[in-house]
Each structure stands twice: as structure tokens, then as C-alpha cells.
Write a protein that holds these residues in place. Structure first.
Motif, PDB file in Angstrom:
ATOM      1  N   GLY A 189      45.478  82.070  25.438  1.00 26.73           N
ATOM      2  CA  GLY A 189      44.270  81.764  24.676  1.00 26.73           C
ATOM      3  C   GLY A 189      44.615  81.119  23.342  1.00 26.73           C
ATOM      4  N   PHE A 190      45.575  81.693  22.643  1.00 25.83           N
ATOM      5  CA  PHE A 190      45.956  81.137  21.346  1.00 25.83           C
ATOM      6  C   PHE A 190      46.710  79.816  21.489  1.00 25.83           C
ATOM      7  N   GLU A 191      47.352  79.618  22.642  1.00 30.83           N
ATOM      8  CA  GLU A 191      48.001  78.331  22.906  1.00 30.83           C
ATOM      9  C   GLU A 191      46.944  77.228  22.995  1.00 30.83           C
ATOM     10  N   LEU A 192      45.805  77.569  23.658  1.00 29.45           N
ATOM     11  CA  LEU A 192      44.683  76.629  23.721  1.00 29.45           C
ATOM     12  C   LEU A 192      44.131  76.374  22.327  1.00 29.45           C
ATOM     13  N   PHE A 193      43.967  77.461  21.559  1.00 26.06           N
ATOM     14  CA  PHE A 193      43.470  77.319  20.186  1.00 26.06           C
ATOM     15  C   PHE A 193      44.373  76.388  19.396  1.00 26.06           C
ATOM     16  N   GLU A 194      45.669  76.575  19.562  1.00 24.92           N
ATOM     17  CA  GLU A 194      46.653  75.788  18.825  1.00 24.92           C
ATOM     18  C   GLU A 194      46.471  74.296  19.115  1.00 24.92           C
ATOM     19  N   LYS A 195      46.302  73.983  20.411  1.00 25.81           N
ATOM     20  CA  LYS A 195      46.116  72.577  20.786  1.00 25.81           C
ATOM     21  C   LYS A 195      44.837  72.013  20.173  1.00 25.81           C
ATOM     22  N   ASN A 196      43.761  72.810  20.247  1.00 24.80           N
ATOM     23  CA  ASN A 196      42.488  72.330  19.692  1.00 24.80           C
ATOM     24  C   ASN A 196      42.534  72.274  18.164  1.00 24.80           C
ATOM     25  N   MET A 197      43.287  73.169  17.559  1.00 24.24           N
ATOM     26  CA  MET A 197      43.414  73.166  16.093  1.00 24.24           C
ATOM     27  C   MET A 197      44.084  71.873  15.633  1.00 24.24           C
ATOM     28  N   ALA A 198      45.070  71.423  16.406  1.00 21.15           N
ATOM     29  CA  ALA A 198      45.729  70.157  16.065  1.00 21.15           C
ATOM     30  C   ALA A 198      44.738  68.999  16.173  1.00 21.15           C
ATOM     31  N   VAL A 199      43.891  69.037  17.197  1.00 18.86           N
ATOM     32  CA  VAL A 199      42.858  68.008  17.356  1.00 18.86           C
ATOM     33  C   VAL A 199      41.885  68.072  16.171  1.00 18.86           C
ATOM     34  N   TYR A 200      41.477  69.281  15.838  1.00 18.11           N
ATOM     35  CA  TYR A 200      40.512  69.501  14.752  1.00 18.11           C
ATOM     36  C   TYR A 200      41.043  68.948  13.437  1.00 18.11           C
ATOM     37  N   LEU A 201      42.297  69.269  13.143  1.00 19.95           N
ATOM     38  CA  LEU A 201      42.888  68.831  11.866  1.00 19.95           C
ATOM     39  C   LEU A 201      43.099  67.322  11.827  1.00 19.95           C
ATOM     40  N   SER A 202      43.304  66.740  13.000  1.00 26.39           N
ATOM     41  CA  SER A 202      43.537  65.291  13.040  1.00 26.39           C
ATOM     42  C   SER A 202      42.234  64.506  12.911  1.00 26.39           C
ATOM     43  N   GLY A 203      41.091  65.224  12.983  1.00 27.27           N
ATOM     44  CA  GLY A 203      39.798  64.546  12.886  1.00 27.27           C
ATOM     45  C   GLY A 203      39.377  63.867  14.172  1.00 27.27           C
TER      46      GLY A 203
END
Lengths: 318, 318
Positions: free
Chosen positions: B290-304
Motif C-alpha cells: 500500500g505504501f509502495e503505491l503511495f510512494e509512486k503517487n507521491m512522486a507524481v503528485y510532487l512532480s505536478g
């Protein structure tokens, strides 16, 4: 030519298929065991057997016999010296156990990982408990001791579960479906890497009591050990000590030093040992697959060629 | 920006990894459930939750909230109207259940085929009985009702066992690991082909009580039915009747109309029904994935960027 079978209860569709394919070239006689078949042995050119019913006298009586098809893989009870003397071809059914045995191994590894015994106990008690500590088999490391047809099939299924597969064999030669293979004399270096160990070694002088107490000392505390090869790979006391002292988490045993396992054996009641009655190779498809092998070899035999499947060296007995 | 987590008992290595990767861009606050987390909601830009702890008031209080990461796949308890009103991005963890659920399905199908309950009973009685009637799952035909991530993973493992895989879905569109796929409205034509039926459908108005008595009438007498999707796919009485009348051989149920399954339910004691307490998706790896998925989406989020994994349509709620 007479094809004589001592296999009990051959299914009608198997008989029909053989007559259909070879009825013009051969006469078939299906007997219910050796007592019924022995009278026809002197006339038989081909004999189909489970390999447990022949002795020197029977082989001597089979004056016309050219080929014995053994519908099993175990050859311990075959009178090879006499067979070799008469120059009789022997083929067996090595390989047809691979499917059911690999299913057995995966089934039992899943059962232990998913705490099936606890779940069944809870079901009996009508207990809804979601806290049972389960693990996945996916992503783990499996060491398979024995990299022949059965070991390879275990490894093939394990790969589907994204399990890392390490094979141990006499030579350590690379085999399909293994990520790595090593000679079995590196056992003690490899065992500490294993979440699960599956032993499928046949019984030979070299493998007898190969797994000693020191081997289990090398395994991980939460490792699961499964033996479906031969019972003399490891002494009963060694396994008992390994699970009781917590050197490994669980042992699944389908084969034993003494079979049937005596009712008084402590293995039955040990919570971290699962006992099954030497059934890993049993399958409702067994007879079909055995006769399918016979069919292929019969075609080779009739063609006069030599490329038989599973031809046995009658001097060595395997 | 504040990343707030209401996930209980987050492992230390998960926390360390997130700080390591995103510590310069975000402040992390790990709370033990919503009671502890609610005070920080007004400041949070990102909220990590299992999706069962939010209500309209909480969402309204979260003035700065831009993204809710749901660490599960079930979204039934999410206050989507209010979330949509505030234009908050929602992503979930669809797909991370596929591995453990597929393992569960294969494990249970093997358990039934190999008569595990009988074998365990014999072990308890110290009974060496090799005549237990086992079947193989290899070579059979499996119908999977639901061809999403979970159904595909079941089919993938089944293919490794040389099982023919037929998928049923709303559209019947071809999906990986299936030999054939059909629209679910052809259910009655397809079911007679199945040795085993695995249902992994989510609960939607269209799937509610989709499997009626007539569906079980279409199945083979020796078919095994497994439901690990939603309990309202089939009525309890319908399953009971199907196994009691011999329309199917066995049912494996992990989900129920009412959960926890009441202690008085007749399902617990029915010999041809196996009950497990909604655990097919449970895995010790769950939180990591679950947190691995979060991590991937967090990178997307931060990249805009916008290419989030498992972005939810907040108007439809899935």
C-alpha cells in the motif's frame, strides 16, 4: 505377438484405445494381477506391470519376452540380473508422477503458509477470527533438493508464484525452472537462504540419511521442510528434534523410514509436523498417463526403432 | 506541506523510507487512527487512510486537503459527495489484493481437490489411509467471474497448473491470462463447462444476487464454487440448497451476506462448505504494498503531473 498386462482394473477406454491403435499388430491380454497373468507369460512378447510382481522364476518362464513396460518409477523389486541375462528391454514411467507430486508440494506449502489447520479448527468452532497469522509463499526462496523431472515441475509451479528457486543435485548442473543450481555437497551453504526446502531425492546409497541434524541447524527458524522423496533421506529423530527445538517452523512428511507409519509414531501428534500417507504421487490420471507412455513406446517398438522413452539400463537397474 | 497518516502501526522501515525519499518536500505525521489524526486534518494537504474513518464533518474540516490516499480497495464508506465538492483527489490501492487473493483461491481449490480436511482428520486419528479420493486441479477448466486485476492473477496462476481459464465480465472483453472471455449475460451457457468457478466480482447494483438458484443448476455435479468477491453475489440459502441437493460438490466461502458470519449460521457445519473469515486479501505484505503505491503517487503528485495510479472518479465513487 502377445501383449500381456498384469495391471488390475484397467479402464475400458484405455483397452479400447490400445486395441484401436495396435489391434492389427498385436493381441492384448489384460489380466487382474500376476496370479492370473503368470500362465500367459511364456507366450508374451510384451509385459505390462507395476514392477512389484516379477521374480527370477517368472522371468525365466517368459521365453518369448522382449520388453517389460513398468507402469511406475520404483524399480527396487525388479529381478534385473535375470532380466539382463535374457536381454529383455525394460522401460518405466518415470516423469508421470511429476505433475501430481508438484501439486502436492505447492498444496502443502500453501496449507502451512495459510494456516489451514487453524482455519479448519476455527470453522469447527464457528469462530470468526481474522487474526490468524498467515504468510504468502509468493516472493520467498525455495530450495529443491533433487532437480529431476519432479523437482523441475515443483520449480516451474513455484516460479509462477514468483518464488526464487534454487536446485541442489549431485552435479549441480543447471536445469529448467531453477534460478540457481548447486552441487548437493554445498548443502550447508545453501540451506540458510531457504524459506522452504522440498526434498524429492530418490533413495540411493548416496542420499541415504543425507540430511543430518547439522542440516536443520543451518535452516532458518521459520523455514518449512517438506519430504516427498524417500523416507531414508532423514532420520525420524532428527526431524522431531529439529521442530521441537525450533530449528525449523514446520515439517511436511509424505515418506517415512517405516511405511505405513506406525500408529504409535510421535510424528502423528507433533503440532509442527504434517503427516500424509505417501500419496503425493497418487492421481486419478495415473493409469491414463502410464498407458499413454506405453502407447508411445509401443509405436517405437513396432517401428523397429530404438528411441524408447525411459529405457532402463538393466545392468544398473535405473 | 503536511502528509497525515491515520494508519495504525505503520512499520518503522516504511516511515524511514518515506522520510528518506520525501523528507525535503513534506512533513509527515503518523497517527494511530482517526481519533489521533483528526486534530491535524485542517492542516493536512495529503491524507492516508483505510477509507473507513472519514465523514462529511472531517472532510469539511480539512480545508487544505488536496489528496486522499486510500490504503484499501473498498470505498463504500467514503463521503464522496463532500469530497467531490471540495475537489479533492482520491486514489486507492486497487490491485494490491490480487497476489494474496489469487494465492487464497489456488490454495483453497487445491485443499478441496486434495481432500485436506479428510487428511487432517486421518492424521489426528493416526490413520494411514492411501485411498482418500483426490483429484488434480491440473488439466481442468476454471471459470472466473470478474476479469479485473484479481481475476487475472487467479487466471495467471491457474494457467501455470495447465488449467483452461474462462473469464466472465460485464463486457466480455479479452483480458490477459484467459483462454476465453464472455459477457456475464452468457453465464448460463458457460457454467456447464466449469470444473471450478471462482467469483471475484465487487459489489455493485448489477452484481447483487447475480448468482441465482438457476446458475447452480447449470453447474456440474462435481463442480467447486469459490466466492471471495462480495457476499451479496449469492444468497446463503441458494448456496446451501446447491450443495445439499448435490447440484455442486463443494463451496468455499470467504465472504457472506452478513459479516462476521453469525455463530448460528448453518454454513459453518455444512460438510461440503468451507468457511473462512474474509481473509483472502490479508497479507503480511499488505502495508508495504500500500505504501509502495503511495510512494509512486507521491512522486507524481510532487512532480505536478496527473498520471496517478488508481485515480478514483469522485462523482461515481469508483
Amino acid at each position: 505377438m502377445l501383449v500381456l498386462s498384469a495391471i488390475k482394473n484397467v479402464k475400458e477406454d484405455i483397452k479400447e484405445n490400445l486395441l484401436d491403435k495396435f489391434g492389427e499388430d498385436a493381441e492384448f491380454k489384460f489380466c487382474h494381477g500376476i496370479d492370473e497373468a503368470k500362465d500367459f507369460l511364456p507366450e508374451a512378447e510384451v509385459f505390462i506391470t507395476y514392477g512389484e510382481d516379477l521374480d527370477d522364476a517368472f522371468v525365466k518362464s517368459a521365453k518369448k519376452l522382449k520388453w517389460i513396460m513398468v507402469l511406475s518409477a520404483g524399480m527396487d523389486m525388479m529381478p534385473f540380473e535375470q532380466i539382463d541375462k535374457q536381454g529383455i528391454l525394460v522401460t518405466n514411467s518415470r516423469g508421470i508422477h511429476a505433475g501430481p507430486m508438484a501439486e502436492y508440494a505447492i498444496s502443502m506449502l500453501l496449507q502451512v503458509a495459510r494456516q489451514t489447520k487453524a482455519l479448519i479448527e476455527h470453522e469447527e468452532k464457528h469462530l470468526w477470527d481474522r487474526r490468524v497469522k498467515m504468510t504468502e509463499i509468493s516472493g520467498s526462496t525455495l530450495v529443491v533438493v533433487g532437480t529431476g523431472a519432479i523437482g523441475q515441475e515443483v520449480a516451474r509451479l513455484a516460479k509462477a508464484f514468483k518464488i526464487k528457486t534454487i536446485g541442489l543435485s549431485k552435479t549441480g548442473k543447471m536445469k529448467p525452472h531453477f534460478d540457481e543450481t548447486f552441487p548437493v555437497d554445498q548443502l550447508y551453504d545453501i540451506l540458510p537462504r531457504a524459506d522452504r526446502v522440498v526434498a524429492v531425492l530418490p533413495s540411493t546409497p548416496e542420499t541415504e540419511y543425507l540430511l543430518k541434524a547439522e542440516a536443520f541447524e543451518q535452516m532458518l527458524d521459520d523455514a518449512v521442510f517438506l519430504n516427498m522423496g524417500r523416507g531414508d533421506l532423514v532420520a525420524t529423530e532428527v526431524i522431531l528434534e529439529a521442530v521441537r527445538s525450533g530449528q525449523i517452523a514446520h515439517a511436511v512428511l509424505d515418506v517415512f523410514e517405516q511405511e505405513p507409519l506406525p500408529e504409535t509414531s510421535p510424528l502423528w501428534d507433533e503440532p509442527s509436523i504434517t503427516v500424509t500417507p505417501h500419496l503425493s504421487g497418487i492421481s486419478p490420471q495415473y493409469m491414463y498417463r502410464g498407458f499413454e507412455l506405453f502407447e508411445k513406446n509401443m509405436a517405437v517398438y513396432l517401428s523397429g526403432k530404438e528411441d524408447f522413452i525411459n529405457k532402463i539400463d538393466t545392468k544398473r537397474g535405473y
